[in-house]
Design a protein around this motif. Structure first.
Motif, PDB file in Angstrom:
ATOM      1  N   GLY A 148       1.693  -5.681  -9.281  1.00 20.24           N
ATOM      2  CA  GLY A 148       2.776  -4.757  -9.070  1.00 20.24           C
ATOM      3  C   GLY A 148       4.133  -5.570  -9.263  1.00 20.24           C
ATOM      4  N   SER A 149       4.193  -6.900  -8.402  1.00 24.41           N
ATOM      5  CA  SER A 149       5.437  -7.613  -8.569  1.00 24.41           C
ATOM      6  C   SER A 149       5.901  -7.939  -9.808  1.00 24.41           C
ATOM      7  CB  SER A 149       5.375  -8.894  -7.916  1.00 24.41           C
ATOM      8  OG  SER A 149       4.877  -8.460  -6.513  1.00 24.41           O
ATOM      9  N   ASP A 271       8.203   2.391  -9.037  1.00 24.01           N
ATOM     10  CA  ASP A 271       7.257   1.673  -8.744  1.00 24.01           C
ATOM     11  C   ASP A 271       6.102   2.422  -7.925  1.00 24.01           C
ATOM     12  OD1 ASP A 271       5.685  -0.160  -7.126  1.00 24.01           O
ATOM     13  OD2 ASP A 271       7.186  -0.895  -5.780  1.00 24.01           O
ATOM     14  N   ASP A 300      -1.003  -0.806  -9.895  1.00 26.75           N
ATOM     15  CA  ASP A 300      -1.822  -1.994  -9.702  1.00 26.75           C
ATOM     16  C   ASP A 300      -3.132  -1.197  -9.978  1.00 26.75           C
ATOM     17  OD1 ASP A 300      -0.585  -4.527  -8.995  1.00 26.75           O
ATOM     18  OD2 ASP A 300      -0.084  -3.910  -7.140  1.00 26.75           O
ATOM     19  N   LYS A 303      -5.423  -2.330  -6.513  1.00 27.08           N
ATOM     20  CA  LYS A 303      -5.235  -1.658  -5.093  1.00 27.08           C
ATOM     21  C   LYS A 303      -6.038  -0.399  -5.035  1.00 27.08           C
ATOM     22  CE  LYS A 303      -0.656  -3.648  -3.715  1.00 27.08           C
ATOM     23  NZ  LYS A 303       0.587  -3.569  -3.934  1.00 27.08           N
TER      24      LYS A 303
HETATM   25  C1  LIG Z   1       1.824  -3.985  -3.412  1.00 26.29           C
HETATM   26  C2  LIG Z   1       3.002  -3.513  -3.956  1.00 26.29           C
HETATM   27  C3  LIG Z   1       3.994  -4.217  -4.760  1.00 26.29           C
HETATM   28  C4  LIG Z   1       3.601  -5.579  -5.425  1.00 26.29           C
HETATM   29  O1  LIG Z   1       2.335  -5.571  -5.892  1.00 26.29           O
HETATM   30  P1  LIG Z   1       1.413  -6.927  -6.064  1.00 26.29           P
HETATM   31  O2  LIG Z   1       0.277  -6.447  -6.751  1.00 26.29           O
HETATM   32  O3  LIG Z   1       1.313  -7.266  -4.746  1.00 26.29           O
HETATM   33  O4  LIG Z   1       2.366  -7.899  -6.691  1.00 26.29           O
HETATM   34  C5  LIG Z   1       4.898  -3.553  -4.987  1.00 26.29           C
HETATM   35  N1  LIG Z   1       5.019  -2.231  -4.700  1.00 26.29           N
HETATM   36  C6  LIG Z   1       4.671  -1.631  -3.893  1.00 26.29           C
HETATM   37  C7  LIG Z   1       4.828  -0.123  -3.329  1.00 26.29           C
HETATM   38  C8  LIG Z   1       3.434  -2.324  -3.257  1.00 26.29           C
HETATM   39  O5  LIG Z   1       2.414  -1.556  -2.462  1.00 26.29           O
END
Ligand SMILES: *Cc1c(COP(=O)(O)O)cnc(C)c1O
Length: 484
Positions: A148-149, A271, A300, A303
């Motif tokens: 996600g980053s 996001d 992601d 997750k």
């Molecule tokens: C986990 C998360 C991120 C970052 O994602 P990564 O896979 O850890 O890089 C960004 N935004 C939210 C809301 C998240 O839960």
């Protein structure tokens, strides 16, 4: 050099290698199968850490010794996120099938920057499926990234290209241009600010907007912030909507944000790191209304699709802007009409990396193996478990539910009747440390309006209701002991 002295890394004895590899496979299958019987987490020791402070291995030790080391030092000291009672931060659980997918992909070892190879078409296929799930147009572009980053960074980079009234990909930010500003709630994940920082826009260009009692962005405050920036000669660039905030799982009013972006001519980035996947469920999809109108969408698969690390995805509605932001190459990568380079797709032009693993191929394997219905049921199961946990908390006078449960995140704390806020915070900090060290369960924590709270984020296909019973009983036991 004589031909017989030439070497490679291939096993000298393939039969011995095969036997050894089969043993490793058997061991890890048992390891995953029996995870529930072990503590979720145990602290590492000084002695253990010494195993990782050894001199350079000039001479190889061979497969048996290093495998023994791995079993002794690594295998039984994990983070714990594959355990049914791990709900810390937002961690994925992976799966035994996912581990097998990784093995297959590692053996073929594709580098999917571009080139005519099946893995490239498999990634395009999965991107197509994801666009359908997210209700994105078929012509949108997308790429699998580490998480996600990076997905947020890619989306914000394209937003920057779109918002600048100069060619920012060529001229950069070296002139006296107007300041580009972005907006999101004060619950937005830190990776957004980090992305703006890396893009040279500066984390201060992110306007943190207040939230309401449900931890959703306050749209009135947002409108005022945009107007203020315009008045001051700054250039509003992008609104970041949250499809599931990291603190409480809150969902911003995405439809309203999409409307505002259209009206104000701003880029709309969502996001949806974990929350976007709720789009799989007809029960949950209404919560995400408006997400499909975004210009870029980050989420992601490691997750809430329970795939092994790492795999995230960014979809971009405007392929030409996406390409403009990341295109690059040299004489050695120029287009060809035949041979390996005769393909029109280049992931190299859609992200930061040239060499990249076939991440999408594991999604192809796993989505086909389990089917979307299975993932939909698991996501709904996690949401129902969150509601169940919240109901347990509300049944106990010693526990306080600290935020509305919108999706799969539950925030709560232990209360002692004769205690003040300061002591509540101290008590719950102590409690979470003890709980994690006990190995019984690993929730994490956050701070909501000054209150230190215990936080369970459920993206775990192995959790059962009895696991949440155990969590609640353990918190109450520890709380009573600490306040006795
Ligand atoms: C986990 C998360 C991120 C970052 O994602 P990564 O896979 O850890 O890089 C960004 N935004 C939210 C809301 C998240 O839960």
């Amino acid at each position: 050099m004589k031909p017989e002295s030439e070497m490679s890394l291939d096993p000298l004895d393939w039969e011995a290698f095969r036997k050894h590899a089969h043993k490793m496979l058997d061991d890890v299958i048992t390891y995953v199968q029996t995870v529930e019987n072990r503590p979720v987490w145990t602290p590492t020791t000084e002695e253990l850490r010494k195993n990782f402070q050894l001199p350079l291995p000039l001479k190889g030790e061979g497969p048996d010794k290093v495998y023994d080391d791995f079993v002794q030092s690594v295998l039984y000291h994990p983070l714990g996120n594959i355990h049914p009672r791990f709900w810390g931060w937002v961690n994925g659980t992976g799966s035994a099938q996912g581990a097998m997918a990784e093995l297959l992909i590692a053996a073929v070892n594709n580098n999917v920057s571009t080139f005519d190879q099946a893995a490239l078409y498999a990634e395009l296929q999965v991107l197509d499926w994801l666009k359908q799930i997210m209700n994105y147009p078929g012509e949108a572009s997308g790429i699998f990234v580490t998480g996600g980053s990076v997905a947020n960074l890619v989306g914000l980079a394209v937003a920057r290209t779109a918002a600048a009234d100069w060619d920012v990909t060529k001229k950069g930010l070296q002139g006296n241009q107007a300041r580009l500003c972005s907006y999101g709630s004060n619950q937005t994940h830190f990776s957004v600010e980090k992305g703006l920082q890396v893009l040279g826009l500066g984390s201060e260009s992110f306007r943190k907007i207040n939230v309401n009692e449900k931890y959703q962005i306050d749209v009135q405050h947002l409108k005022e912030a945009i107007a203020r920036d315009r008045q001051e000669g700054n250039r509003p660039c992008c609104i970041i909507g949250n499809a599931g905030t990291v603190n409480t799982g809150a969902l911003d009013p995405l439809d309203e944000l999409a409307e505002l972006c259209t009206k104000e001519n701003l880029w709309f980035h969502v996001d949806g790191a974990f929350g976007a996947l709720a789009a799989l469920s007809t029960e949950l999809r209404p919560l995400l209304r408006g997400m499909e109108r975004s210009d870029s969408l980050a989420f992601d698969l490691h997750k809430w699709l329970y795939m092994p690390y790492d795999i995230g995805c960014i979809l971009v509605r405007h392929p030409e802007l996406h390409q403009k932001t990341f295109a690059g190459g040299g004489a050695y990568t120029s287009a060809m009409t035949r041979g390996l380079s005769a393909t029109s797709t280049s992931f190299r032009d859609l992200g930061l990396e040239q060499s990249r693993s076939a991440r999408g191929l594991k999604a192809w394997l796993l989505l086909k193996e389990h089917g979307l219905d299975t993932y939909c049921q698991l996501i709904e199961q996690n949401v129902h478990q969150a509601k169940y946990l919240a109901s347990l908390i509300q049944q106990h006078s010693e526990l306080e539910l600290c935020a509305p449960v919108s999706l799969n995140i539950v925030c709560f704390r232990y209360l002692h009747p004769s205690s003040d806020e300061d002591n509540h915070n101290k008590l719950n900090k102590e409690l979470i440390g003890l709980l994690q060290e006990s190995g019984i369960a690993v929730p994490s924590y956050t701070i909501l309006d000054g209150r230190f709270v215990i936080r369970a984020a459920i993206t775990n296909h192995r959790s059962r209701r009895k696991d949440f019973d155990l969590l609640v009983n353990s918190v109450i036991d520890l709380g009573r002991k600490l306040t006795a």
